[in-house]
Structures are given as structure tokens and as C-alpha cells.
Design a protein around this motif. Structure first.
Motif, short mmCIF file in Angstrom:
data_model
loop_
_atom_site.label_atom_id
_atom_site.label_comp_id
_atom_site.label_asym_id
_atom_site.label_seq_id
_atom_site.Cartn_x
_atom_site.Cartn_y
_atom_site.Cartn_z
N ASN A 236 13.35 9.52 1.85
CA ASN A 236 13.72 10.24 0.63
C ASN A 236 14.28 11.64 0.92
N SER A 237 14.70 11.88 2.15
CA SER A 237 15.31 13.16 2.49
C SER A 237 16.74 12.91 2.94
N PRO A 238 17.74 13.60 2.37
CA PRO A 238 19.13 13.40 2.78
C PRO A 238 19.33 13.81 4.24
N VAL A 239 20.04 12.97 4.98
CA VAL A 239 20.35 13.24 6.38
C VAL A 239 21.80 12.87 6.63
N LYS A 240 22.39 13.46 7.65
CA LYS A 240 23.73 13.08 8.04
C LYS A 240 23.67 11.72 8.72
N CYS A 241 24.52 10.82 8.29
CA CYS A 241 24.50 9.47 8.86
C CYS A 241 24.77 9.49 10.36
N SER A 242 25.63 10.41 10.80
CA SER A 242 25.95 10.48 12.22
C SER A 242 24.77 10.96 13.06
N ASP A 243 23.77 11.57 12.42
CA ASP A 243 22.59 12.03 13.16
C ASP A 243 21.60 10.91 13.42
N ILE A 244 21.59 9.91 12.58
CA ILE A 244 20.59 8.85 12.73
C ILE A 244 21.19 7.52 13.16
N PHE A 245 22.50 7.34 13.02
CA PHE A 245 23.15 6.11 13.45
C PHE A 245 23.94 6.38 14.74
N HIS A 246 23.78 5.46 15.70
CA HIS A 246 24.43 5.62 16.99
C HIS A 246 25.19 4.34 17.34
N LYS A 247 26.23 4.53 18.08
CA LYS A 247 27.13 3.43 18.42
C LYS A 247 26.47 2.46 19.38
N PHE A 248 26.61 1.15 19.07
CA PHE A 248 26.10 0.09 19.94
C PHE A 248 27.14 -1.02 19.99
N VAL A 249 27.24 -1.63 21.15
CA VAL A 249 28.17 -2.74 21.34
C VAL A 249 27.40 -4.05 21.17
N THR A 250 27.89 -4.89 20.26
CA THR A 250 27.32 -6.22 20.05
C THR A 250 28.43 -7.25 20.18
N GLU A 251 28.06 -8.53 20.10
CA GLU A 251 29.08 -9.58 20.16
C GLU A 251 29.97 -9.56 18.93
N ASP A 252 29.57 -8.81 17.90
CA ASP A 252 30.37 -8.67 16.69
C ASP A 252 31.29 -7.46 16.76
N GLY A 253 31.33 -6.80 17.90
CA GLY A 253 32.19 -5.64 18.06
C GLY A 253 31.41 -4.35 18.12
N VAL A 254 32.03 -3.28 17.72
CA VAL A 254 31.40 -1.96 17.72
C VAL A 254 30.60 -1.80 16.43
N CYS A 255 29.30 -1.63 16.58
CA CYS A 255 28.41 -1.47 15.43
C CYS A 255 27.64 -0.16 15.58
N PHE A 256 26.83 0.14 14.58
CA PHE A 256 26.02 1.35 14.62
C PHE A 256 24.58 0.98 14.28
N SER A 257 23.66 1.60 15.01
CA SER A 257 22.25 1.22 14.90
C SER A 257 21.38 2.43 14.61
N PHE A 258 20.39 2.22 13.76
CA PHE A 258 19.40 3.24 13.42
C PHE A 258 18.05 2.83 14.00
N ASN A 259 17.36 3.78 14.62
CA ASN A 259 15.98 3.60 15.11
C ASN A 259 15.89 2.68 16.32
N SER A 260 16.97 2.44 16.99
CA SER A 260 16.94 1.66 18.22
C SER A 260 16.68 2.57 19.41
N LEU A 261 16.00 2.05 20.42
CA LEU A 261 15.77 2.85 21.62
C LEU A 261 17.10 3.13 22.31
N SER A 262 17.13 4.17 23.10
CA SER A 262 18.35 4.53 23.81
C SER A 262 18.62 3.50 24.91
N PRO A 263 19.88 3.34 25.30
CA PRO A 263 20.21 2.39 26.37
C PRO A 263 19.46 2.66 27.66
#
Length: 597
Positions: A236-263
Motif C-alpha cells: 500500500n505504499s507507492p514505489v517506482k516500478c524500476s526499483d522493484i522490478f528487474h530484468k530477467f531472461v526467460t524462454e518468453d523473451g525479456v521479462c521483468f521480475s519482482f522479489n526474485s533472488l539475484s542471479p
């Protein structure tokens, strides 16, 4: 009358003058010898006539007589029911046959029922039941949320539909059609890897290609992040999407993931390659692991993130959009929107296998019900195939730090694809020396995945047990502690234009800015404050197995642990003692005979 009158002495000189007796009567003659008379008189005074006879046979009889006497002695003293009646010397034959029949029937029934218990203990040692108490949602991490847009390209940069028709017509020698430029060929080869498989009938390029080239090309033509992820809230607190979503490569192409561990935490050193490293996370998951959960010292905002309660206000809110002009029905089909996958923070997202579709002009509520299976410590000494799961330290993967069934299957698929095609898909785990499949290998790695599924099915069917999964080439059993996020979805029409107040200058500016776009709103949250955890535990432990077997042996034969010790005692200690006593007695007799001679 004294004992000497009932058992007269036999002079020792008579031994020398008598002819050698036969072996069958040797013990009778030896029992009358003068040297053994005092001990024999003492035996007669204390033991019954049958007991004296048995002991004399053991001491002085032939080998066959001694063995027979030892068996009689065991039958007399054993605590196993029924055997003593077989050892009685004067029992009628009919009684012996009766007790033999009873004993054989008891042994058969006992063995049959014991084998049933053994089968349960060996094949069904594990039972999955609910834990004794419920688990609050703040004890587990919020799921990793991976979002993949269905729109893969911006038409102003690359038009896949036009390029597909141009390539096909050019290869069919249609007049007036020119070939794509080298730049367009590179973009087409990259985009075709994330489009529908039926479009792979038109091949272009080489069999192998640098993985980073494909990822860079997909990133170049994909919609801008800020135009896709418009607004985000966390707890319930506004956040910048770029701060919580990070780029991940999947078989569906370039996606973005929240709360995933770092590579760096997901992959081992061999699998950490530039193709997958798009961020360096300052925070590490020091306070959480999949088997132990959060540590007691973890605060309210650990990594990975967790919520403090249920409901939409405590979860994740996304406001996403897409430009209608960029919709490409040929590449991804007529359905536009987003794919969302909920998975454990340590797993690599495999979007094509399981996802929720978020269409445009819809508001979607995703309420999560966690499903956790843990395993008791009592099963750690079982083999993995018996308990049907792996603990983290039991199965090491080549490319992943964290074992999970999903990571294991992905690694197995990568190895099989490399063997089959000589390359791997750009999204598969690999090292720097493994070639990446190019445009000409699209059919090959699709066929390799289908072939591996068929092989796993066939091997599992052949090797499957009664309640066990068959061992296969991959042999990716579930993790002994696993978390799954089951979701209930509800949705309703969402008209973005009515949200904006067009009367204000800000509303008019916002509306003109979003002209030609479609919007979607998504809320992801836990449905309830607590949930029930499933637990693997012993159905038949060693104690249960011994107790059941002991009960059957006691019921049908009266056998206890001491009865088994007793049998071992008669076959070892008692037998050795009798043999030593028999050898000593024979030496004394031989000395007496030689002396009198």
C-alpha cells in the motif's frame, strides 16, 4: 538306603577285560565307569530319568546321538510355543503330526503377514498429512512475480508481420521482393525465437549465435519499461516500478521480475555469465532459505520481501499498459496483454509452462493460497527414492545453487538439447563455452523438448513402483521443502478513461499522453492470514515395523526377542560348551582306559 546301594561301583579293571562295545552302547558302558560314578549319582539325585538320559547322550554318545540329544534339550527348554511337544520322547505319532501341522500353519501365516508389513515399510514409508498447527503468511516470502508482455516489438523499430511475409516471399522467389538487410535479419532471427512455433517454418540465419546478441536484439525492439509498467504499489505504499522490478531472461523473451533472488544467488559460478547478469543486488538473502525459512533476527522488510498480513492493501499492485499500434497478432496470436508467473524466489521462471494471462482493459485480482510441504527429520536417513524428495544438500545441480524440481528439469532440458542439437536455447542455463541456438535451430530445440518429455514418460512408466515415481534420466524429484503459490483469479472490465478527470489540466495532459494505449490493473495478495502446511513423515518407522512384527510373532508363535536370543544361544554358546564338555569327558575316559589297561 544310600545312593551307593542303588548305583553299584563297577571295578575299573573290568574295563580292560571286556571286549570293545559297539558305538550304540558306548555311552551306557562309560556311564558305569568308576571315575564318573560320583557325578552320575549326583545327576540322578537331581534330574529326572529323561534329563539324565539326554545329558548322558550329549556327554558320552555318538555324534548322531549327541546332536539328537541337543535338539531334545532345546525343545524342552525353549519358550516358543508348540516346539516342546515335538521334543517329548514318548508322545504318540498322531500328537506329533498334530503339532507339526499347527506349527507349520502358524509359521506360514506369520511369515505371510510379516511380508505384508515389510512391503508397507519398504514401499510406503512416507505419509503426507497436515501439520499440527497453521502457519502465518509472514513466515514465508511473498512470491516472485515475473511479468512478460505479449507485445514483443515496437512497430516503429521492427514489424515482425511484414518481415515474416517478406522473408517467406523472398525464399519463394516472388518477383519484386527484396531480401532483408543484415540488421533486419538479426532482429528477425531474435524475435522469431519468442514467437509461436508454427512460424518456424521460415528459417533464416545460422545454426548457432551469440546469446547476448539475441538478448540485446529483443531488448532493443521491446516496448519501453516506463511505457509498460506505469504505476506500482507494495504493501500500500507507492514505489517506482524500476526499483522493484528487474530484468530477467526467460524462454518468453525479456521479462521483468519482482522479489526474485539475484542471479548471483540463483546460479553457481559456472552459470553466472554476462547473458544473465543485468543487476547486482546489494542485499542478499541472509535471513531466508527455502528449508529453514526466515531467521528469528529478520526484520519486517527482509530480502526476499514478505507481507505482514492478508488482503490487497498488504500485497502488490501493478498498473500496466501497452500501445495498440504495437500489437502483433501473428507473433503471439490474437490475445494481447501480459503473462504473469508466481514462483518461489529461488526458482528460475519458466513462463511458457504455467502462467496467468492478464488481458488489456481488465482489472484482475489474484488471491494467493500458499501450498507448502515440509519433511520431518526422521526421513533424512531414508534414500531419496523411498521418500520421493531431495533435501538441498543431497542433489547438487551444475548451474544452480538452489535445488528445486523446476530448476532441475530446466538444467536437464538444457543438457539434452545440447546433446540433440549441439546448442541450447538463449534462455537456458549454460556456461560461456556452450553454443546458443540460432535461427536455423529453432525446430531442433522444440523437438528436443518434446522428445525429452516422451523419454521421461516412458522411463517413468517402466520404473514406477506401487507408490513411487519411476527413476528417469533427469530424475528430478520434488524438493523436500517446497513452496507453491496457488491462485484464485477474479476480473472485471476496466475503463481507464473514466479514471482520469478530463476537466483538470493534469487529466487532459494524462489522457493525451495515454492516447492509443490499453491498460490493465493487477492486485496480488494473500487470501488468508494463515494456512495449513503439509508434512511428510514416517508412516512405518523402524519402531513401528519391529512392533508389528513382534506382535505377529507373539500372537502366532509366542516368540519374543528373548526367544530369538535363546535360539542363537543354543546354536552357538550352548553348542560350543557341550562340545568342549564332550571333548573333555572323552579325554578323561581315554586316560582312564589306558591307565587301567
Amino acid at each position: 538306603m544310600s545312593t551307593d546301594s542303588t548305583q553299584p561301583h563297577t571295578p575299573s579293571h573290568e574295563v580292560a577285560v571286556r571286549p570293545p562295545p559297539c558305538a550304540a552302547n558306548q555311552w551306557k558302558r562309560a556311564a558305569l565307569m568308576a571315575r564318573m560314578a560320583p557325578a552320575f549319582r549326583e545327576t540322578v539325585s537331581d534330574d529326572s530319568e529323561d534329563e539324565v538320559d539326554t545329558k548322558k547322550q550329549i556327554k558320552y554318545g555318538s555324534g548322531f546321538q549327541a546332536a539328537k540329544a541337543i535338539i531334545h534339550e532345546y525343545c524342552d527348554y525353549t519358550t516358543i510355543h508348540g516346539i516342546r511337544y515335538l521334543g517329548e520322547k514318548k508322545r504318540p505319532l498322531l500328537e506329533r503330526l498334530f503339532w507339526i501341522s499347527v506349527l507349520v500353519l502358524s509359521v506360514f501365516t506369520c511369515v505371510k503377514l510379516t511380508l505384508n508389513i515389510w512391503d508397507k515399510w519398504n514401499n510406503n514409508p512416507v505419509i503426507v498429512s497436515f501439520a499440527e498447527k497453521s502457519t502465518p503468511v509472514w513466515q514465508i516470502p511473498f512470491p516472485a512475480v515475473t511479468v512478460c508482455p505479449e507485445t514483443k516489438t515496437r512497430r516503429e523499430i521492427f514489424n515482425f508481420t511484414d518481415s515474416y511475409h517478406q522473408v517467406r516471399d523472398f525464399q519463394s522467389n516472388v518477383s519484386g521482393i527484396v531480401d532483408l538487410s543484415d540488421k533486419q535479419k538479426g532482429l528477425y532471427g531474435a524475435v522469431s525465437q519468442v514467437c509461436e512455433p508454427h512460424l518456424h517454418d521460415v528459417t533464416l540465419g545460422n545454426k548457432t549465435r551469440r546469446g547476448m546478441e539475441i538478448i540485446d536484439a529483443l531488448t532493443e525492439v521491446s516496448p519501453h519499461f516506463d511505457d509498460t509498467y506505469l504505476n506500482c504499489k507494495w504493501r500500500n505504499s507507492p514505489v517506482k516500478c524500476s526499483d522493484i522490478f528487474h530484468k530477467f531472461v526467460t524462454e518468453d523473451g525479456v521479462c521483468f521480475s519482482f522479489n526474485s533472488l539475484s542471479p548471483a544467488e540463483i546460479f553457481r559460478a559456472e552459470g553466472i555469465i554476462p547473458d544473465f547478469i543485468f543487476r547486482e543486488e546489494n542485499r542478499l538473502s541472509m535471513d531466508w532459505n527455502v528449508e529453514d525459512g526466515y531467521s528469528a533476527s529478520a526484520d519486517t522488510s527482509p530480502y526476499p520481501n514478505r507481507v505482514l498480513g492478508p488482503g490487497a492493501r498488504a500485497g502488490l499492485y501493478l498498473f500496466m499498459g501497452g500501445a495498440e499500434i504495437d500489437f502483433d497478432d501473428m507473433c503471439r496470436g490474437p490475445v494481447q496483454g501480459f503473462k504473469i508467473l508466481l514462483h518461489t524466489p529461488g526458482d528460475v521462471a519458466q513462463v511458457s509452462k504455467q502462467y496467468f494471462r492478464i488481458p488489456f482493459d481488465q482489472e484482475v485480482l489474484i488471491s494467493i493460497r500458499p501450498k507448502i510441504i515440509t519433511t520431518s527429520d526422521g526421513l533424512k536417513h531414508y534414500e531419496p527414492n523411498r521418500r520421493q524428495c531431495y533435501f538441498q544438500k543431497e542433489r547438487e545441480l551444475r548451474y544452480f545453487n538452489i535445488y528445486s524440481q523446476s530448476n532441475c528439469e530446466l538444467e536437464c532440458l538444457a543438457n539434452f538439447t545440447l546433446t540433440k542439437c549441439g546448442c541450447v536455447k538463449f534462455s537456458m542455463p549454460r556456461n560461456v563455452n556452450m553454443p546458443v541456438c540460432g535461427d536455423a535451430s529453432l525446430k531442433c530445440y522444440n523437438q528436443a523438448e518434446d522428445e525429452l518429455l516422451l523419454r521421461e514418460f516412458t522411463q517413468g512408466l517402466v520404473n514406477a513402483g506401487e507408490n513411487t515415481r519411476g527413476e528417469t534420466e533427469c530424475n528430478c524429484l520434488p524438493s523436500c521443502t517446497s513452496i507453491a503459490y496457488e491462485a484464485e483469479i477474479s476480473q472485471a472490465d476496466f475503463d481507464y478513461k473514466t479514471v482520469i478527470n478530463t476537466d483538470s489540466p493534469e487529466g487532459k495532459e494524462e489522457q493525451s499522453k495515454r492516447q492509443g494505449m490499453k491498460m490493465s490493473r493487477v492486485s496480488i495478495f494473500f487470501k488468508e492470514a494463515q494456512f495449513l502446511t503439509s508434512r511428510r513423515s514416517e508412516l512405518y518407522g523402524t519402531t513401528d515395523f519391529l512392533a508389528n512384527c513382534g506382535g505377529l510373532l507373539g500372537l502366532f508363535m509366542g516368540v519374543s526377542m528373548l526367544s530369538i536370543v535363546e535360539l542363537i544361544y543354543f546354536c552357538t554358546v550352548r553348542l560350543i560348551s557341550n562340545l568342549r564338555m564332550r571333548r573333555k569327558t572323552r579325554k578323561e575316559l581315554l586316560k582312564a582306559v589306558n591307565k587301567d589297561a
